[in-house]
Enzyme design. Structure first.
Site, mmCIF file in Angstrom:
data_model
loop_
_atom_site.group_PDB
_atom_site.id
_atom_site.type_symbol
_atom_site.label_atom_id
_atom_site.label_comp_id
_atom_site.label_asym_id
_atom_site.label_seq_id
_atom_site.Cartn_x
_atom_site.Cartn_y
_atom_site.Cartn_z
ATOM 1 N N ARG A 43 53.916 43.286 48.178
ATOM 2 C CA ARG A 43 52.957 42.183 48.363
ATOM 3 C C ARG A 43 52.310 42.246 49.748
ATOM 4 O O ARG A 43 51.178 41.823 49.937
ATOM 5 C CB ARG A 43 53.642 40.824 48.126
ATOM 6 C CG ARG A 43 52.642 39.695 48.226
ATOM 7 C CD ARG A 43 53.039 38.325 47.671
ATOM 8 N NE ARG A 43 54.418 38.085 47.351
ATOM 9 C CZ ARG A 43 55.364 37.765 48.229
ATOM 10 N NH1 ARG A 43 55.078 37.663 49.518
ATOM 11 N NH2 ARG A 43 56.593 37.544 47.830
ATOM 12 N N TYR A 95 27.127 34.284 43.418
ATOM 13 C CA TYR A 95 27.876 34.578 42.197
ATOM 14 C C TYR A 95 28.561 33.301 41.676
ATOM 15 O O TYR A 95 29.133 32.534 42.460
ATOM 16 C CB TYR A 95 28.900 35.674 42.513
ATOM 17 C CG TYR A 95 29.840 35.984 41.390
ATOM 18 C CD1 TYR A 95 29.365 36.336 40.134
ATOM 19 C CD2 TYR A 95 31.216 35.930 41.588
ATOM 20 C CE1 TYR A 95 30.238 36.620 39.096
ATOM 21 C CE2 TYR A 95 32.094 36.223 40.557
ATOM 22 C CZ TYR A 95 31.590 36.559 39.316
ATOM 23 O OH TYR A 95 32.460 36.836 38.293
ATOM 24 N N ASP A 167 28.708 39.227 50.975
ATOM 25 C CA ASP A 167 29.226 39.813 49.747
ATOM 26 C C ASP A 167 28.366 41.043 49.466
ATOM 27 O O ASP A 167 27.204 40.928 49.086
ATOM 28 C CB ASP A 167 29.141 38.787 48.609
ATOM 29 C CG ASP A 167 29.764 39.301 47.316
ATOM 30 O OD1 ASP A 167 29.724 40.527 47.089
ATOM 31 O OD2 ASP A 167 30.262 38.476 46.528
ATOM 32 N N LYS A 192 33.377 46.756 40.909
ATOM 33 C CA LYS A 192 32.020 47.176 40.535
ATOM 34 C C LYS A 192 31.753 48.605 41.015
ATOM 35 O O LYS A 192 32.372 49.523 40.556
ATOM 36 C CB LYS A 192 31.002 46.178 41.076
ATOM 37 C CG LYS A 192 31.429 44.711 40.947
ATOM 38 C CD LYS A 192 31.617 44.273 39.512
ATOM 39 C CE LYS A 192 32.013 42.798 39.485
ATOM 40 N NZ LYS A 192 32.452 42.331 38.197
#
Ligand SMILES: Cc1ncc(COP(=O)(O)O)c(C=O)c1O
Length: 376
Positions: A43, A95, A167, A192
């Site tokens: 983690r 977004y 972004d 993406k």
């Protein structure tokens, strides 16, 4: 080293004892205490994360990078550092899931959010007036493909001590480097263009600030936002071909958008590298090509537009973008359905608006598909 060489050679952890050219997948939850890499628990770090972080930092011309389980996780990692009463001044066309996170989670925690059209320089005075803790940008924006002047906005924001986040998902690290333009944080949905093969989710945040890097690594472990080692390995593999893919995505999108623009009955086509784009010059200044996304208002109603999408064969109707295969979306019923219709319309998301993600297939085949679906 130039971009394509960095993409293939930085962040590669060769295994001396086997000669493996490609790093293995470190499928382990924990690490023996006292290991030379100072790993303790996945983690809070894993060799596959470290490899990918080194690669992405090199591609974004950044000193630091932290990776996450998704783009939304990377956004969460940033905004979790805000406190009650802090203000985010955000571009209004962002977004849908970023908007949802701001509205449904951050507002409950007492973070203030104000939206503005930051493509209009007249609105930069809001930065000076409001002195926000954070200025949130996307460029090109999703889905309207507005271009924001990252350098000018960063200058205004820094004069009042605000942190500028970009972004960079739609542009990709290959075509645009926000930190070079003056932004503080460059955030990516690596789902993406970085990964490029639509086979995993991922996110990343790059910066040149040791202070932010500490906070972002803390978010990764304290909020449990880490990716899986396998997904990090997949994104590392995808990044090697990012430059090649982005060149083809961009040339395909430019060709399809310009043909669509010349088609009778189409109300509007928008692509950053078309002369008709209102911020064409700015796009050319801060991006090296237009990327793979273009939008068109077909001039049809809600149902008719959905029928057009159904007639396409090579463009799959699906959320997401940036994979080698072409996709198509109807923002009003899909990605931006969580934004109320009146707010949607205010930012230009009409019922006839279609968002194309040009893949890297043969451009003539893609055009033939669009033409037949339009009945040309
Ligand atoms: C611009 C932008 N930012 C962030 C995200 C969120 O990324 P993810 O789906 O990997 O959580 C997306 C997803 O479509 C996006 O388009």
């Amino acid at each position: 080293m130039n971009f394509t060489t960095r993409a293939i050679h930085v962040g590669q952890d060769y295994r001396a004892e086997t000669g493996s050219v490609i790093p293995p997948i470190y499928a382990t939850s924990t690490f023996a205490t006292g290991n030379p890499g100072k790993f303790d628990y996945t983690r809070s770090g894993n060799p596959n994360f470290r490899n990918l972080q080194a690669t992405l930092a090199a591609l974004e011309n950044a000193q630091h990078c932290t990776v996450y389980s998704s783009g939304v996780a990377s956004i969460t990692a940033i905004v979790a550092n805000l406190s009650t009463g802090d203000l985010i001044l955000s571009e209004e066309n962002i977004y849908g899931a970023t908007y949802r996170l701001f509205e449904k989670v951050l507002r409950r925690w007492g973070v203030k959010i104000k939206y503005a059209n930051l493509a209009n320089p007249a609105n930069y005075n809001l930065i000076e007036q409001l002195k926000p803790a954070m200025v949130w940008l996307e460029s090109p924006t999703n889905p309207m493909l507005k271009i924001l002047d990252i350098a000018a906005i960063s200058k205004a924001a820094h004069s009042v001590g605000s942190t500028v986040v970009v972004d960079n998902t739609f542009a990709s690290s290959f075509l645009q480097r926000p930190l070079d333009l003056g932004a503080d944080l460059s955030q990516l949905s690596t789902t993406k263009y970085t990964n490029g093969h639509s086979d995993c989710l991922g996110g990343a945040v790059c910066s040149n600030s040791a202070d932010w890097q500490d906070k972002l690594l803390f978010s990764q472990k304290a909020l449990g936002l880490n990716p899986s080692p396998f997904d990090a390995w997949l994104v590392s593999r995808g990044a090697k071909t990012e430059a090649l893919r982005m060149e083809r995505h961009s040339s395909n999108a430019l060709e399809l958008a310009s043909r669509l623009e010349q088609t009778k009955g189409i109300k509007m086509v928008r692509y950053p590298f078309l002369k008709s784009h209102p911020q064409h010059e700015l796009a050319r200044k801060q991006m090296s090509a237009g990327s793979g996304m273009f939008i068109a208002d077909l001039g049809k109603g809600y149902d008719e537009t959905l029928q057009f999408l159904k007639r396409l064969n090579l463009f799959t109707q699906a959320e997401s973008l940036g994979g080698v295969e072409s996709l198509v979306a109807h923002p009003a019923s899909m990605t931006h359905a969580s934004i109320p219709p009146t707010e949607r319309a205010a930012v230009g998301i009409t019922d006839g608006l279609v968002r194309f993600s040009a893949g890297i297939e043969d451009v003539e085949d893609l055009w033939h598909d669009i033409a037949q679906a339009l009945g040309l």
